[in-house]
Motif scaffolding. Structure first.
Motif, PDB file in Angstrom:
ATOM      1  N   TYR A   1       0.851  -1.195   0.000  1.00 34.97           N
ATOM      2  CA  TYR A   1       0.000   0.000   0.000  1.00 34.97           C
ATOM      3  C   TYR A   1       0.885   1.243   0.000  1.00 34.97           C
TER       4      TYR A   1
ATOM      5  N   SER B   1      -0.604   9.994  -4.895  1.00 34.88           N
ATOM      6  CA  SER B   1       0.312   8.898  -4.529  1.00 34.88           C
ATOM      7  C   SER B   1       0.913   8.195  -5.748  1.00 34.88           C
TER       8      SER B   1
ATOM      9  N   SER C   1      -0.947  -0.972  -4.509  1.00 38.31           N
ATOM     10  CA  SER C   1      -2.245  -0.322  -4.393  1.00 38.31           C
ATOM     11  C   SER C   1      -2.071   1.127  -3.964  1.00 38.31           C
TER      12      SER C   1
ATOM     13  N   GLY D   1      -3.208  -1.220  -8.857  1.00 40.88           N
ATOM     14  CA  GLY D   1      -4.671  -1.188  -8.734  1.00 40.88           C
ATOM     15  C   GLY D   1      -5.082  -0.032  -7.845  1.00 40.88           C
ATOM     16  N   GLY D   2      -6.380   0.271  -7.819  1.00 44.30           N
ATOM     17  CA  GLY D   2      -6.904   1.394  -7.036  1.00 44.30           C
ATOM     18  C   GLY D   2      -7.646   2.364  -7.956  1.00 44.30           C
TER      19      GLY D   2
ATOM     20  N   GLY E   1     -11.034  -5.371  -7.080  1.00 45.57           N
ATOM     21  CA  GLY E   1      -9.902  -6.269  -7.251  1.00 45.57           C
ATOM     22  C   GLY E   1     -10.147  -7.720  -6.863  1.00 45.57           C
ATOM     23  N   GLU E   2     -11.237  -8.002  -6.137  1.00 48.61           N
ATOM     24  CA  GLU E   2     -11.397  -9.330  -5.538  1.00 48.61           C
ATOM     25  C   GLU E   2     -11.364 -10.444  -6.586  1.00 48.61           C
TER      26      GLU E   2
ATOM     27  N   PHE F   1       0.896  12.614   3.891  1.00 48.41           N
ATOM     28  CA  PHE F   1      -0.165  12.136   4.763  1.00 48.41           C
ATOM     29  C   PHE F   1       0.351  11.241   5.869  1.00 48.41           C
TER      30      PHE F   1
ATOM     31  N   MET G   1      -5.325   5.920   7.557  1.00 50.43           N
ATOM     32  CA  MET G   1      -6.203   4.861   8.049  1.00 50.43           C
ATOM     33  C   MET G   1      -5.610   3.525   7.617  1.00 50.43           C
TER      34      MET G   1
ATOM     35  N   CYS H   1     -15.843  15.207  -8.082  1.00 46.99           N
ATOM     36  CA  CYS H   1     -15.664  13.830  -7.597  1.00 46.99           C
ATOM     37  C   CYS H   1     -15.595  12.834  -8.750  1.00 46.99           C
ATOM     38  N   ASN H   2     -14.691  11.856  -8.624  1.00 45.18           N
ATOM     39  CA  ASN H   2     -14.644  10.871  -9.714  1.00 45.18           C
ATOM     40  C   ASN H   2     -15.149   9.482  -9.309  1.00 45.18           C
ATOM     41  N   ILE H   3     -15.739   9.392  -8.129  1.00 41.67           N
ATOM     42  CA  ILE H   3     -16.278   8.100  -7.713  1.00 41.67           C
ATOM     43  C   ILE H   3     -17.415   7.626  -8.622  1.00 41.67           C
TER      44      ILE H   3
ATOM     45  N   ASP I   1     -18.630   5.581   0.230  1.00 37.19           N
ATOM     46  CA  ASP I   1     -18.776   6.846  -0.496  1.00 37.19           C
ATOM     47  C   ASP I   1     -20.089   7.526  -0.121  1.00 37.19           C
TER      48      ASP I   1
ATOM     49  N   ARG J   1       1.626   5.197   0.301  1.00 42.71           N
ATOM     50  CA  ARG J   1       1.071   6.399   0.930  1.00 42.71           C
ATOM     51  C   ARG J   1       1.851   7.614   0.465  1.00 42.71           C
TER      52      ARG J   1
ATOM     53  N   SER K   1      -4.792   7.680  -5.010  1.00 46.59           N
ATOM     54  CA  SER K   1      -5.070   8.936  -5.710  1.00 46.59           C
ATOM     55  C   SER K   1      -3.917   9.410  -6.570  1.00 46.59           C
ATOM     56  N   THR K   2      -4.200  10.474  -7.318  1.00 50.23           N
ATOM     57  CA  THR K   2      -3.210  11.143  -8.152  1.00 50.23           C
ATOM     58  C   THR K   2      -1.971  11.481  -7.335  1.00 50.23           C
TER      59      THR K   2
HETATM   60  C1  B12 Z   1     -10.726   6.678   2.928  1.00 52.03           C
HETATM   61  C2  B12 Z   1     -10.224   7.658   1.882  1.00 52.03           C
HETATM   62  C3  B12 Z   1      -9.150   8.461   2.221  1.00 52.03           C
HETATM   63  C4  B12 Z   1      -8.355   8.342   3.513  1.00 52.03           C
HETATM   64  C5  B12 Z   1      -7.111   7.451   3.272  1.00 52.03           C
HETATM   65  C6  B12 Z   1      -7.318   6.083   3.770  1.00 52.03           C
HETATM   66  C7  B12 Z   1      -5.986   5.399   4.034  1.00 52.03           C
HETATM   67  N1  B12 Z   1      -5.935   4.122   3.799  1.00 52.03           N
HETATM   68  O1  B12 Z   1      -5.048   6.005   4.435  1.00 52.03           O
HETATM   69  C8  B12 Z   1      -7.843   9.797   3.708  1.00 52.03           C
HETATM   70  C9  B12 Z   1      -8.883  10.601   4.430  1.00 52.03           C
HETATM   71  C10 B12 Z   1      -6.503   9.916   4.440  1.00 52.03           C
HETATM   72  C11 B12 Z   1      -7.765  10.206   2.236  1.00 52.03           C
HETATM   73  C12 B12 Z   1      -6.908  11.122   1.759  1.00 52.03           C
HETATM   74  C13 B12 Z   1      -6.912  11.539   0.433  1.00 52.03           C
HETATM   75  N2  B12 Z   1      -7.799  11.234  -0.511  1.00 52.03           N
HETATM   76 CO1  B12 Z   1      -9.129   9.882  -0.327  1.00 52.03          CO
HETATM   77  N3  B12 Z   1     -10.476   8.615  -0.279  1.00 52.03           N
HETATM   78  C14 B12 Z   1     -10.838   7.745   0.608  1.00 52.03           C
HETATM   79  C15 B12 Z   1     -12.054   6.959   0.092  1.00 52.03           C
HETATM   80  C16 B12 Z   1     -13.310   7.634   0.627  1.00 52.03           C
HETATM   81  C17 B12 Z   1     -12.125   5.482   0.394  1.00 52.03           C
HETATM   82  C18 B12 Z   1     -10.876   4.658   0.043  1.00 52.03           C
HETATM   83  C19 B12 Z   1     -11.076   3.257   0.534  1.00 52.03           C
HETATM   84  O2  B12 Z   1     -10.721   2.940   1.650  1.00 52.03           O
HETATM   85  N4  B12 Z   1     -11.739   2.406  -0.261  1.00 52.03           N
HETATM   86  C20 B12 Z   1     -12.113   1.063   0.102  1.00 52.03           C
HETATM   87  C21 B12 Z   1     -11.163   0.007  -0.515  1.00 52.03           C
HETATM   88  C22 B12 Z   1     -11.694  -1.379  -0.243  1.00 52.03           C
HETATM   89  O3  B12 Z   1     -11.159   0.217  -1.908  1.00 52.03           O
HETATM   90  P1  B12 Z   1      -9.830   0.440  -2.784  1.00 52.03           P
HETATM   91  O4  B12 Z   1      -8.703   0.907  -1.968  1.00 52.03           O
HETATM   92  O5  B12 Z   1     -10.210   1.255  -3.970  1.00 52.03           O
HETATM   93  O6  B12 Z   1      -9.470  -1.042  -3.276  1.00 52.03           O
HETATM   94  C23 B12 Z   1     -10.298  -1.782  -4.127  1.00 52.03           C
HETATM   95  C24 B12 Z   1     -10.016  -1.585  -5.634  1.00 52.03           C
HETATM   96  O7  B12 Z   1      -9.602  -0.284  -5.968  1.00 52.03           O
HETATM   97  C25 B12 Z   1      -9.000  -2.632  -5.969  1.00 52.03           C
HETATM   98  N5  B12 Z   1      -7.575  -2.407  -5.753  1.00 52.03           N
HETATM   99  C26 B12 Z   1      -6.937  -1.504  -4.993  1.00 52.03           C
HETATM  100  N6  B12 Z   1      -5.615  -1.706  -5.048  1.00 52.03           N
HETATM  101  C27 B12 Z   1      -5.393  -2.769  -5.841  1.00 52.03           C
HETATM  102  C28 B12 Z   1      -4.219  -3.409  -6.231  1.00 52.03           C
HETATM  103  C29 B12 Z   1      -4.295  -4.507  -7.091  1.00 52.03           C
HETATM  104  C30 B12 Z   1      -3.048  -5.185  -7.506  1.00 52.03           C
HETATM  105  C31 B12 Z   1      -5.555  -4.968  -7.547  1.00 52.03           C
HETATM  106  C32 B12 Z   1      -5.668  -6.139  -8.429  1.00 52.03           C
HETATM  107  C33 B12 Z   1      -6.727  -4.321  -7.167  1.00 52.03           C
HETATM  108  C34 B12 Z   1      -6.635  -3.234  -6.315  1.00 52.03           C
HETATM  109  O8  B12 Z   1      -9.380  -3.705  -5.117  1.00 52.03           O
HETATM  110  C35 B12 Z   1      -9.923  -3.227  -3.875  1.00 52.03           C
HETATM  111  C36 B12 Z   1     -11.104  -4.085  -3.510  1.00 52.03           C
HETATM  112  O9  B12 Z   1     -12.062  -4.096  -4.535  1.00 52.03           O
HETATM  113  C37 B12 Z   1     -11.871   7.194  -1.440  1.00 52.03           C
HETATM  114  C38 B12 Z   1     -13.108   7.013  -2.255  1.00 52.03           C
HETATM  115  C39 B12 Z   1     -13.095   5.598  -2.845  1.00 52.03           C
HETATM  116  N7  B12 Z   1     -14.240   5.024  -3.018  1.00 52.03           N
HETATM  117  O10 B12 Z   1     -12.078   5.027  -3.160  1.00 52.03           O
HETATM  118  C40 B12 Z   1     -11.276   8.598  -1.488  1.00 52.03           C
HETATM  119  C41 B12 Z   1     -10.390   8.988  -2.677  1.00 52.03           C
HETATM  120  C42 B12 Z   1      -9.494   7.841  -3.056  1.00 52.03           C
HETATM  121  N8  B12 Z   1      -9.559  10.060  -2.137  1.00 52.03           N
HETATM  122  C43 B12 Z   1      -9.281  10.978  -2.980  1.00 52.03           C
HETATM  123  C44 B12 Z   1      -8.408  12.055  -2.721  1.00 52.03           C
HETATM  124  C45 B12 Z   1      -8.341  13.146  -3.786  1.00 52.03           C
HETATM  125  C46 B12 Z   1      -7.662  12.113  -1.555  1.00 52.03           C
HETATM  126  C47 B12 Z   1      -6.630  13.175  -1.202  1.00 52.03           C
HETATM  127  C48 B12 Z   1      -5.672  13.587  -2.304  1.00 52.03           C
HETATM  128  C49 B12 Z   1      -7.407  14.336  -0.614  1.00 52.03           C
HETATM  129  C50 B12 Z   1      -6.582  15.541  -0.236  1.00 52.03           C
HETATM  130  N9  B12 Z   1      -6.481  16.522  -1.113  1.00 52.03           N
HETATM  131  O11 B12 Z   1      -6.079  15.591   0.831  1.00 52.03           O
HETATM  132  C51 B12 Z   1      -5.874  12.462  -0.075  1.00 52.03           C
HETATM  133  C52 B12 Z   1      -4.703  11.624  -0.653  1.00 52.03           C
HETATM  134  C53 B12 Z   1      -4.474  10.305   0.019  1.00 52.03           C
HETATM  135  C54 B12 Z   1      -3.408   9.457  -0.619  1.00 52.03           C
HETATM  136  N10 B12 Z   1      -2.356   9.192   0.080  1.00 52.03           N
HETATM  137  O12 B12 Z   1      -3.485   9.040  -1.730  1.00 52.03           O
HETATM  138  C55 B12 Z   1      -9.972  10.763  -4.298  1.00 52.03           C
HETATM  139  C56 B12 Z   1      -8.962  10.325  -5.379  1.00 52.03           C
HETATM  140  C57 B12 Z   1      -9.221  11.019  -6.679  1.00 52.03           C
HETATM  141  C58 B12 Z   1      -7.999  11.007  -7.548  1.00 52.03           C
HETATM  142  N11 B12 Z   1      -8.156  10.804  -8.800  1.00 52.03           N
HETATM  143  O13 B12 Z   1      -6.913  11.201  -7.121  1.00 52.03           O
HETATM  144  C59 B12 Z   1     -11.064   9.685  -3.919  1.00 52.03           C
HETATM  145  C60 B12 Z   1     -11.405   8.735  -5.049  1.00 52.03           C
HETATM  146  C61 B12 Z   1     -12.304  10.472  -3.448  1.00 52.03           C
HETATM  147  C62 B12 Z   1     -13.111  11.143  -4.523  1.00 52.03           C
HETATM  148  N12 B12 Z   1     -14.386  11.204  -4.306  1.00 52.03           N
HETATM  149  O14 B12 Z   1     -12.711  11.665  -5.524  1.00 52.03           O
HETATM  150  N13 B12 Z   1      -8.661   9.494   1.476  1.00 52.03           N
END
Ligand code: B12
Length: 494
Positions: free
Chosen positions: A7, A87, A81, A110-111, A136-137, A13, A32, A224-226, A262, A9, A84-85
């Protein structure tokens, strides 16, 4: 098979300084638990694979250690994984480092950001073997079965004979109950601070984790791009499945959980079932969630409070209707007032408002109205961030049409709107107004809501080091405005 999941970061952050910036402060990292890789790890282990997870913020496993482990264990796949942009540059750097140490190991991204920019990433970063799009599951299991024949894996972007191949998308999977609970015990996490300083997600010293009970959002807010990532669909786990996970977390010794959904407040019936189940199953876990102020679940705030909902974070964005409309927020000031007041009346301990400033067409009067509005409604805490534009949002597309962004050249960047959009107020004006606005809010809260303010400060002293509280209060007035973390990953030029 043996899989590594890493993962990434963005160092801004996290802070792993042995010498905190504010003497006495105890914040370790602002973030988190990485629930994305934990979800994949659980799926892999259930299917009989081995999986090792790494978090870049873990001081015990800097990049060099991860690379050494790759050399030692020779995993069949390394999944990387990132959210965002911001990272992406760090993911790229790590991939290049791994690749120069190991020419052959398959590397997968992914992500959300990787999914939405897969082709461009694959072209720019040839060291990465696969870019995985969407959930990703299923995909990761499919990929492990077809490592030698990636053309068969839906949702994959890869390359053949130097040509980028974009396999068809995977259909959205609506059956989220089929997946095991995330593998939270599979990695050490004591370096993660449960209460990020920027957003006081949860105030508790109990063992903290995050959980996802639904995915996606049907709204179309400009920034938002969700909706793009999730095809504007909202998919959810059943109340039963959510309750079973809560009970499981309680058994593991967790005391507090934050839902990273979301749009948690979308379906009243499910919320009611979850809250009822919390009582029936004697679940004492405290929880927090985010939601929209126009949620039709507002009558449930009292039930949520009784079911241990301790924090509710609203995406309010602005105190000016003009600005809300410009952001396509589809909510009114009255709805905001009502939601915040109902949440407080219901007894939800911490109600937070997310605001943005520096919005296109926003005037000084709008920013002032926003701060005055935030002062007058009964929010406990608030944050006012400068609006940024990310690729695949409606605002980005508008900027491309208006010639402010060159999509081909700028795709891996993000911008503060005020840096590129002449209809925004200049950055210095926004910052000045923000500072003045904070002073007005503090003055108003102290004079009009002295008890609420005192209680909040007392609560903060229970959960935070004094230095952190001082920093939190004075942060808006500090130059540069952000705690400078000790960077584990060197900064890279964009
Ligand atoms: C919680 C969260 C945060 C938390 C971080 C949590 C942490 N772990 O530290 C906090 C509040 C700190 C945060 C900060 C930021 N966030 Co934020 N955050 C989220 C949120 C709401 C949920 C993320 C999450 O936990 N998802 C749940 C897990 C299960 O999903 P996932 O990680 O996507 O993984 C799944 C798939 O993507 C895939 N996958 C992921 N990795 C991999 C790898 C492989 C190999 C494979 C096969 C699949 C795979 O499989 C997983 C299961 O299906 C998202 C919205 C979203 N729906 O993603 C925004 C989101 C990711 N955040 C966003 C942004 C902009 C930010 C910030 C830049 C905000 C800022 N200006 O401060 C920062 C940057 C953080 C960073 N380091 O990248 C944007 C990204 C947009 C973009 N294009 O960049 C999002 C999409 C919100 C939005 N509405 O636009 N964030």
């Amino acid at each position: 098979m043996n899989v590594f999941l890493i993962y990434i970061r963005d160092p801004q952050f996290f802070s792993v300084s042995p010498e905190p910036v504010v003497p006495g402060a105890k914040v370790k990292i602002i973030g988190m638990p990485p629930i994305g890789i934990m979800s994949l790890s659980a799926v892999l282990k259930r299917s009989g694979h081995r999986c090792t997870m790494f978090d870049q913020a873990n001081p015990a496993t800097p990049d060099a250690v991860i690379i050494e482990e790759i050399a030692r264990q020779k995993p069949d796949l390394v999944g990387i994984s990132f959210l965002s942009t911001t990272s992406y540059p760090y993911a790229k750097t790590l991939v290049k480092k791994i690749r120069s140490a190991d020419k052959g190991v398959p590397l997968a991204f992914g992500g959300v950001y990787a999914s939405l920019n897969a082709g461009l990433i694959k072209e720019q970063c040839p060291e990465v073997t696969f870019v995985c799009r969407g959930d990703g599951e299923e995909l990761i299991l499919d990929l492990l079965s077809h490592l030698g024949d990636p053309a068969k894996v839906a949702g994959l972007t890869w390359s053949q004979n130097a040509r980028v191949m974009h396999n068809p998308d995977r259909p959205l999977n609506f059956n989220l109950d089929q997946w095991p609970f995330p593998d939270r015990e599979g990695m050490p996490l004591e370096y993660v601070e449960s209460m990020p300083l920027d957003v006081p997600v949860i105030m508790s010293k109990k063992r903290f984790t995050v959980m996802q009970t639904s995915r996606g959002c049907p709204c179309a807010c400009a920034y938002c791009n969700i909706p793009t990532f999730g095809q504007r669909k909202w998919r959810y786990r059943s109340a039963r499945h959510v309750l079973d996970e809560l009970a499981h977390l309680q058994e593991l010794g967790y005391g507090v959980v934050y839902f990273v959904d979301d749009n948690f407040l979308l379906q009243p019936k499910r919320i009611e079932e979850i809250c009822r189940g919390v009582h029936d199953m004697n679940i004492t876990l405290e929880w927090g969630c985010e939601g929209r102020v126009d949620s039709v679940a507002q009558h449930l705030f009292p039930i949520m409070a009784r079911a241990n909902c301790r924090s509710l974070m609203f995406g309010i964005e602005s105190g000016s209707q003009r600005v809300l409309d410009r952001l396509n927020k589809k909510q009114t000031l009255d709805q905001i007032r009502r939601a915040v007041s109902d949440a407080k009346k219901a007894g939800i301990r911490l109600v937070h408002g997310f605001f943005v400033v520096g919005v296109p067409d926003e005037k000084i009067e709008d920013i002032r109205a926003t701060f005055d509005f935030a002062a007058r409604i009964k929010l406990d805490t608030y944050s006012f961030n400068r609006l940024c534009v990310y690729r695949t949002t409606p605002l980005w597309d508008e900027y491309v049409k208006r010639g402010l962004i060159d999509d081909a050249a700028d795709w891996e960047k993000y911008f503060k709107c005020s840096d590129i959009d002449p209809t925004c107020l200049p950055g210095e004006v926004i910052n000045r107004e923000r500072k003045n606005g904070f002073s007005r809010i503090f003055a108003y809260k102290l004079t009009h809501y002295p008890i609420q303010t005192l209680l909040l400060v007392m609560r903060l002293t229970r959960y935070m080091a004094f230095g952190d509280i001082v920093y939190l209060i004075f942060k808006p007035f500090l130059k540069g405005n952000r705690r400078v973390p000790v960077q584990q990953v060197p900064p890279i030029k964009p």
